[in-house]
Design a protein around this motif. Structure first.
Motif, PDB file in Angstrom:
ATOM      1  N   UNK A   1      36.819  79.553 126.942  1.00 42.89           N
ATOM      2  CA  UNK A   1      37.574  80.789 126.763  1.00 42.89           C
ATOM      3  C   UNK A   1      38.820  80.612 125.908  1.00 42.89           C
ATOM      4  N   UNK A   2      39.501  79.463 126.028  1.00 43.18           N
ATOM      5  CA  UNK A   2      40.728  79.256 125.254  1.00 43.18           C
ATOM      6  C   UNK A   2      40.435  79.131 123.762  1.00 43.18           C
ATOM      7  N   UNK A   3      39.505  78.246 123.403  1.00 39.15           N
ATOM      8  CA  UNK A   3      39.236  78.033 121.974  1.00 39.15           C
ATOM      9  C   UNK A   3      38.592  79.254 121.336  1.00 39.15           C
ATOM     10  N   UNK A   4      37.785  79.987 122.094  1.00 38.23           N
ATOM     11  CA  UNK A   4      37.103  81.148 121.525  1.00 38.23           C
ATOM     12  C   UNK A   4      38.063  82.284 121.219  1.00 38.23           C
ATOM     13  N   UNK A   5      39.240  82.254 121.804  1.00 37.96           N
ATOM     14  CA  UNK A   5      40.230  83.286 121.473  1.00 37.96           C
ATOM     15  C   UNK A   5      40.672  83.200 120.010  1.00 37.96           C
ATOM     16  N   UNK A   6      40.443  82.048 119.394  1.00 38.48           N
ATOM     17  CA  UNK A   6      40.829  81.881 117.994  1.00 38.48           C
ATOM     18  C   UNK A   6      39.672  82.184 117.048  1.00 38.48           C
ATOM     19  N   UNK A   7      38.477  82.468 117.610  1.00 32.26           N
ATOM     20  CA  UNK A   7      37.323  82.733 116.761  1.00 32.26           C
ATOM     21  C   UNK A   7      37.497  83.998 115.936  1.00 32.26           C
ATOM     22  N   UNK A   8      38.303  84.925 116.452  1.00 31.13           N
ATOM     23  CA  UNK A   8      38.514  86.174 115.722  1.00 31.13           C
ATOM     24  C   UNK A   8      39.207  85.942 114.381  1.00 31.13           C
TER      25      UNK A   8
ATOM     26  N   UNK B   1      28.232  87.762 115.044  1.00 28.97           N
ATOM     27  CA  UNK B   1      29.263  86.746 115.223  1.00 28.97           C
ATOM     28  C   UNK B   1      29.256  86.155 116.616  1.00 28.97           C
ATOM     29  N   UNK B   2      28.072  86.169 117.274  1.00 37.81           N
ATOM     30  CA  UNK B   2      27.977  85.556 118.592  1.00 37.81           C
ATOM     31  C   UNK B   2      28.811  86.208 119.664  1.00 37.81           C
ATOM     32  N   UNK B   3      29.177  87.478 119.474  1.00 34.15           N
ATOM     33  CA  UNK B   3      29.994  88.240 120.416  1.00 34.15           C
ATOM     34  C   UNK B   3      31.444  87.766 120.464  1.00 34.15           C
ATOM     35  N   UNK B   4      31.825  86.785 119.634  1.00 34.54           N
ATOM     36  CA  UNK B   4      33.178  86.230 119.720  1.00 34.54           C
ATOM     37  C   UNK B   4      33.894  86.184 118.369  1.00 34.54           C
ATOM     38  N   UNK B   5      33.183  86.404 117.272  1.00 35.43           N
ATOM     39  CA  UNK B   5      33.783  86.182 115.955  1.00 35.43           C
ATOM     40  C   UNK B   5      33.340  87.250 114.967  1.00 35.43           C
ATOM     41  N   UNK B   6      33.915  87.149 113.765  1.00 36.63           N
ATOM     42  CA  UNK B   6      33.633  88.052 112.628  1.00 36.63           C
ATOM     43  C   UNK B   6      34.227  89.433 112.875  1.00 36.63           C
ATOM     44  N   UNK B   7      34.006  90.344 111.925  1.00 35.91           N
ATOM     45  CA  UNK B   7      34.623  91.650 112.023  1.00 35.91           C
ATOM     46  C   UNK B   7      34.393  92.477 110.776  1.00 35.91           C
TER      47      UNK B   7
END
Length: 300
Positions: free
Chosen positions: A16-23, A72-78
């Motif tokens: 959860x911590x590292x994935x917060x930066x995926x955005x 984006x794997x539900x965690x990244x891209x936009x």
């Protein structure tokens, strides 16, 4: 992709911590400049970000539109990462695209992501579009939402959209069939076993056969005509084929296109792949076909 992307995804720490930066990946998407002649306009009034994208030559004020959810794997891209491809889809279809930056995991539960997408569809209806004027589309995780959002919208009593176009969609929470698929060692992008981490983080505690979270187990009979595209060597070919099979069993018209030698969401790499451009033309033709006015009967 095999030398860079797959090793990167293999080593990606799904915490959860590292994935917060995926955005932040979406910021890099600013380098993917949309084709000349593209028009972009921000949309207000939704709980998440959204923008209108009109490809070259697409007029404003058309009666038809595409509602698009990025992957984006539900965690990244936009919005930025997908703007170039979406502009090409808009031009191929001859209609504007409402691109939605739904809120993502782990900041919000998956139910919030689905609700953002349903609300974007509801917003389009409030802007004067009818269900028969809207094609819902998305890639990868966005392909999941392209099925989940209409299913939830129908449950809410909203009208059925004109069609669904899904690019390499993720549709089955059960990862074991993907790991066992012949494409598991071939996919140059997605290591199948890492998708267990995605489900663990993005669908915590979910039953693998929950019909409201797993589209292949839903009652699909109310869905509109569907186009599914997938690369022949990608691991999510398993999900594309299973979803097409389930749609057919439910009586929903479905076209499944498997593009030879192509990887996951190859359409976004259309600058390097002529197949990507050809696939986008197919998406445009599908959108025009399902939104075409019904011919009047002779009696009329």
């Amino acid at each position: 992709m095999r030398w860079f992307m797959r090793p990167l995804v293999t080593r990606l720490p799904w915490t959860p911590f590292t994935l917060r930066f995926a955005v932040l990946l979406d910021l890099a998407g600013a380098l993917m400049v949309p084709p000349r002649g593209t028009r972009v306009a921000r949309v207000r009034g939704l709980a998440c970000g959204a923008e209108w994208v009109r490809g070259k030559g697409v007029p404003a004020g058309t009666r038809t539109a595409i509602l698009y959810f990025h992957g984006g794997g539900f965690v990244a891209c936009g919005l930025r990462t997908h703007r170039r491809m979406i502009a090409r889809i808009s031009q191929a279809a001859g209609m504007p695209v409402l691109s939605v930056a739904y809120r993502m995991q782990p900041r919000v539960p998956i139910e919030t992501s689905i609700r953002d997408c349903v609300d974007a569809y509801r917003w389009l209806l409030g802007e004067g579009y009818e269900g028969r004027d809207v094609v819902v589309a998305g890639d990868s995780a966005g392909g999941y939402l392209a099925f989940a959002a209409p299913l939830h919208a129908l449950r809410d009593g909203l009208p059925r959209p004109a069609g669904i176009a899904a690019l390499s969609p993720f549709t089955d929470l059960d990862i074991e069939p993907k790991i066992a698929h012949a494409n598991a060692p071939l996919d140059p992008f997605i290591p199948a076993h890492r998708m267990r981490d995605m489900v663990r983080v993005c669908f915590p505690g979910a039953a693998l056969d929950d019909p409201w979270l797993c589209p292949v187990h839903a009652d699909l009979g109310g869905l509109p005509p569907t186009l599914i595209q997938a690369g022949s060597i990608e691991v999510l070919r398993a999900d594309a084929e299973l979803m097409a099979e389930r749609l057919g069993a439910a009586g929903v018209p479905c076209t499944l296109q498997l593009w030879e030698g192509q990887a996951h969401v190859f359409q976004i790499f259309a600058d390097l792949s002529r197949e990507g451009l050809a696939a986008i033309r197919e998406i445009g033709a599908f959108a025009r076909d399902v939104t075409a006015p019904e011919p009047r009967s002779r009696a009329a």
